[in-house]
Motif scaffolding. Sequence first.
Motif, PDB file in Angstrom:
ATOM      1  N   ARG A 149       2.315   9.457  55.650  1.00 36.52           N
ATOM      2  CA  ARG A 149       1.892  10.739  55.089  1.00 36.52           C
ATOM      3  C   ARG A 149       1.702  11.683  56.271  1.00 36.52           C
ATOM      4  NH1 ARG A 149      -1.152  11.781  50.170  1.00 36.52           N
ATOM      5  NH2 ARG A 149      -2.288  13.753  50.278  1.00 36.52           N
ATOM      6  N   VAL A 150       2.607  12.639  56.420  1.00 37.84           N
ATOM      7  CA  VAL A 150       2.623  13.462  57.628  1.00 37.84           C
ATOM      8  C   VAL A 150       2.770  14.943  57.281  1.00 37.84           C
ATOM      9  CG1 VAL A 150       3.660  11.581  58.963  1.00 37.84           C
ATOM     10  CG2 VAL A 150       5.132  13.326  57.900  1.00 37.84           C
ATOM     11  N   GLU A 151       2.580  15.760  58.316  1.00 37.84           N
ATOM     12  CA  GLU A 151       2.804  17.197  58.194  1.00 37.84           C
ATOM     13  C   GLU A 151       4.119  17.530  58.911  1.00 37.84           C
ATOM     14  OE1 GLU A 151      -0.648  18.936  59.930  1.00 37.84           O
ATOM     15  OE2 GLU A 151      -2.004  18.232  58.354  1.00 37.84           O
ATOM     16  N   PRO A 152       5.204  17.710  58.159  1.00 40.51           N
ATOM     17  CA  PRO A 152       6.521  17.923  58.780  1.00 40.51           C
ATOM     18  C   PRO A 152       6.654  19.314  59.395  1.00 40.51           C
ATOM     19  CG  PRO A 152       6.692  18.183  56.410  1.00 40.51           C
ATOM     20  CD  PRO A 152       5.273  17.747  56.688  1.00 40.51           C
ATOM     21  N   ARG A 187       5.250  12.626  51.948  1.00 38.86           N
ATOM     22  CA  ARG A 187       5.016  11.184  51.807  1.00 38.86           C
ATOM     23  C   ARG A 187       6.372  10.484  51.775  1.00 38.86           C
ATOM     24  NH1 ARG A 187       3.695   9.981  47.008  1.00 38.86           N
ATOM     25  NH2 ARG A 187       2.856   7.946  47.462  1.00 38.86           N
ATOM     26  N   PHE A 188       6.470   9.365  52.507  1.00 42.07           N
ATOM     27  CA  PHE A 188       7.732   8.621  52.493  1.00 42.07           C
ATOM     28  C   PHE A 188       7.516   7.191  52.961  1.00 42.07           C
ATOM     29  CE2 PHE A 188       7.344  10.773  56.596  1.00 42.07           C
ATOM     30  CZ  PHE A 188       7.615   9.764  57.508  1.00 42.07           C
ATOM     31  N   GLY A 189       8.466   6.335  52.560  1.00 44.68           N
ATOM     32  CA  GLY A 189       8.511   4.990  53.099  1.00 44.68           C
ATOM     33  C   GLY A 189       9.457   4.995  54.285  1.00 44.68           C
ATOM     34  N   TYR A 190       9.166   4.163  55.292  1.00 44.48           N
ATOM     35  CA  TYR A 190       9.964   4.226  56.514  1.00 44.48           C
ATOM     36  C   TYR A 190      10.450   2.844  56.928  1.00 44.48           C
ATOM     37  CZ  TYR A 190      11.411   5.889  61.138  1.00 44.48           C
ATOM     38  OH  TYR A 190      12.145   6.238  62.240  1.00 44.48           O
ATOM     39  N   GLY A 191      11.750   2.761  57.227  1.00 50.46           N
ATOM     40  CA  GLY A 191      12.332   1.525  57.738  1.00 50.46           C
ATOM     41  C   GLY A 191      12.540   0.459  56.678  1.00 50.46           C
ATOM     42  N   GLU A 192      12.971  -0.716  57.132  1.00 47.40           N
ATOM     43  CA  GLU A 192      13.262  -1.819  56.222  1.00 47.40           C
ATOM     44  C   GLU A 192      12.028  -2.279  55.463  1.00 47.40           C
ATOM     45  OE1 GLU A 192      15.097  -4.917  58.418  1.00 47.40           O
ATOM     46  OE2 GLU A 192      16.927  -3.773  58.868  1.00 47.40           O
ATOM     47  N   ARG A 193      10.847  -2.167  56.078  1.00 47.18           N
ATOM     48  CA  ARG A 193       9.610  -2.586  55.412  1.00 47.18           C
ATOM     49  C   ARG A 193       9.043  -1.510  54.484  1.00 47.18           C
ATOM     50  NH1 ARG A 193       6.191  -5.731  60.174  1.00 47.18           N
ATOM     51  NH2 ARG A 193       7.777  -7.329  60.644  1.00 47.18           N
ATOM     52  N   ARG A 199      16.142   6.613  58.091  1.00 47.99           N
ATOM     53  CA  ARG A 199      15.233   5.524  57.723  1.00 47.99           C
ATOM     54  C   ARG A 199      14.131   5.983  56.755  1.00 47.99           C
ATOM     55  NH1 ARG A 199      14.284   2.640  63.660  1.00 47.99           N
ATOM     56  NH2 ARG A 199      16.418   1.850  63.911  1.00 47.99           N
ATOM     57  N   ILE A 200      14.177   7.257  56.372  1.00 41.56           N
ATOM     58  CA  ILE A 200      13.142   7.820  55.511  1.00 41.56           C
ATOM     59  C   ILE A 200      13.527   7.705  54.043  1.00 41.56           C
ATOM     60  CG2 ILE A 200      12.071  10.003  54.793  1.00 41.56           C
ATOM     61  CD1 ILE A 200      11.975  10.834  57.696  1.00 41.56           C
ATOM     62  N   ALA A 201      12.570   7.283  53.211  1.00 42.10           N
ATOM     63  CA  ALA A 201      12.732   7.242  51.758  1.00 42.10           C
ATOM     64  C   ALA A 201      11.641   8.111  51.149  1.00 42.10           C
ATOM     65  CB  ALA A 201      12.645   5.816  51.235  1.00 42.10           C
ATOM     66  N   PRO A 202      11.952   9.379  50.849  1.00 47.14           N
ATOM     67  CA  PRO A 202      10.910  10.288  50.351  1.00 47.14           C
ATOM     68  C   PRO A 202      10.290   9.810  49.042  1.00 47.14           C
ATOM     69  CG  PRO A 202      12.872  11.496  51.026  1.00 47.14           C
ATOM     70  CD  PRO A 202      13.245  10.051  50.994  1.00 47.14           C
ATOM     71  N   ARG A 203       8.999  10.054  48.909  1.00 46.56           N
ATOM     72  CA  ARG A 203       8.278   9.786  47.669  1.00 46.56           C
ATOM     73  C   ARG A 203       8.152  11.101  46.881  1.00 46.56           C
ATOM     74  NH1 ARG A 203       9.489   5.335  49.248  1.00 46.56           N
ATOM     75  NH2 ARG A 203       8.018   3.665  49.785  1.00 46.56           N
ATOM     76  N   MET A 204       7.432  11.042  45.783  1.00 43.23           N
ATOM     77  CA  MET A 204       7.228  12.229  44.967  1.00 43.23           C
ATOM     78  C   MET A 204       6.527  13.317  45.789  1.00 43.23           C
ATOM     79  SD  MET A 204       5.263  12.516  41.297  1.00 43.23           S
ATOM     80  CE  MET A 204       6.357  11.252  40.619  1.00 43.23           C
TER      81      MET A 204
END
Length: 315
Positions: A163-166, A152-158, A195-200
Amino acid sequence: MAGPSSRMLALLSLLQVHREWTGDELAGRLTVSPRTLRRDVDRLRELGYRIDSVRGPAGGYRLAAGSDLPPLLFDDDQAVAIALALAVAPASGADIAESAVRALATVRQVMPDRLRQRVDLVDAVVGSSGPRVDPDVLVAVSEAVHRREVLRFGYGERDTPHRVEPHAVVARYGRWYLLAWDPEHEDWRTYRVDRIAPRMRTRLPFAPRPVPGEDAAAFVSARFKGSDHDDAWPCRGTVSLSAADAARIVPFLPEDAALGRTENGRRPLTLGSWSWDGLAGAVAGLTVPFVVEGPDELRAAVQRAAERLGTAALR
């Protein structure tokens, strides 16, 4: 009894631990005779490691130079490879320039003088190449790939939630990309790691899918060229130009350009692009005279580009 190479590595490790040992202690630890110990010490000295003899009733040895890292044995090629890798590390796109400099300095401390002098000949100047990736983010994303764990991560300026399978982390032209399967869209997606901001951590496992072509790097490269399969531009065409002009623009050609042999004073140049109009713009950007050899789609695109440029110049 272990072989000479493994014994010398064990001897170096022991010297690193306490710095100073009696000869009897070292011989006992290595289960060798004092004579064999002296021979192994002499071999290490021949390799350039500074091992001092300690005076006293029992005698002993001390490693004169070292660091917090275990002593390392490198041949010349390995030493230069490590130095070069650390020197150009900032060009990888990861924000590790300072750490790479400190790592190189640390590795130098445990190298013999002969190898250290060879390493010092490597003097690379690396320029900046776009946004830097936070090493912690790169590690977090790579760990999710390794653990086969939903990310799970936030992406980009917004900070758009994803939620993906890396499946893979790919380095390409100084930037890092995550190749992942997006269950919501049921498709492969590529994300820039800077641009990725990982979540928990989700701690949710997933079953890996086969990457098309079974090569993640080639698949990412193909995506940048508008393909889901072949790592090739969908539009490719050829122009010819004089041998002199070709020699002048060689340093500025893209890596996948194909410059043919000289015939009758001219050389064929094959380029690729997303579209025929894009390819026409690419060949126009060569800034040297050229003749379109084919295909007809490129000829038509060059004609359209010429008309657009002519109209623009009249305004």
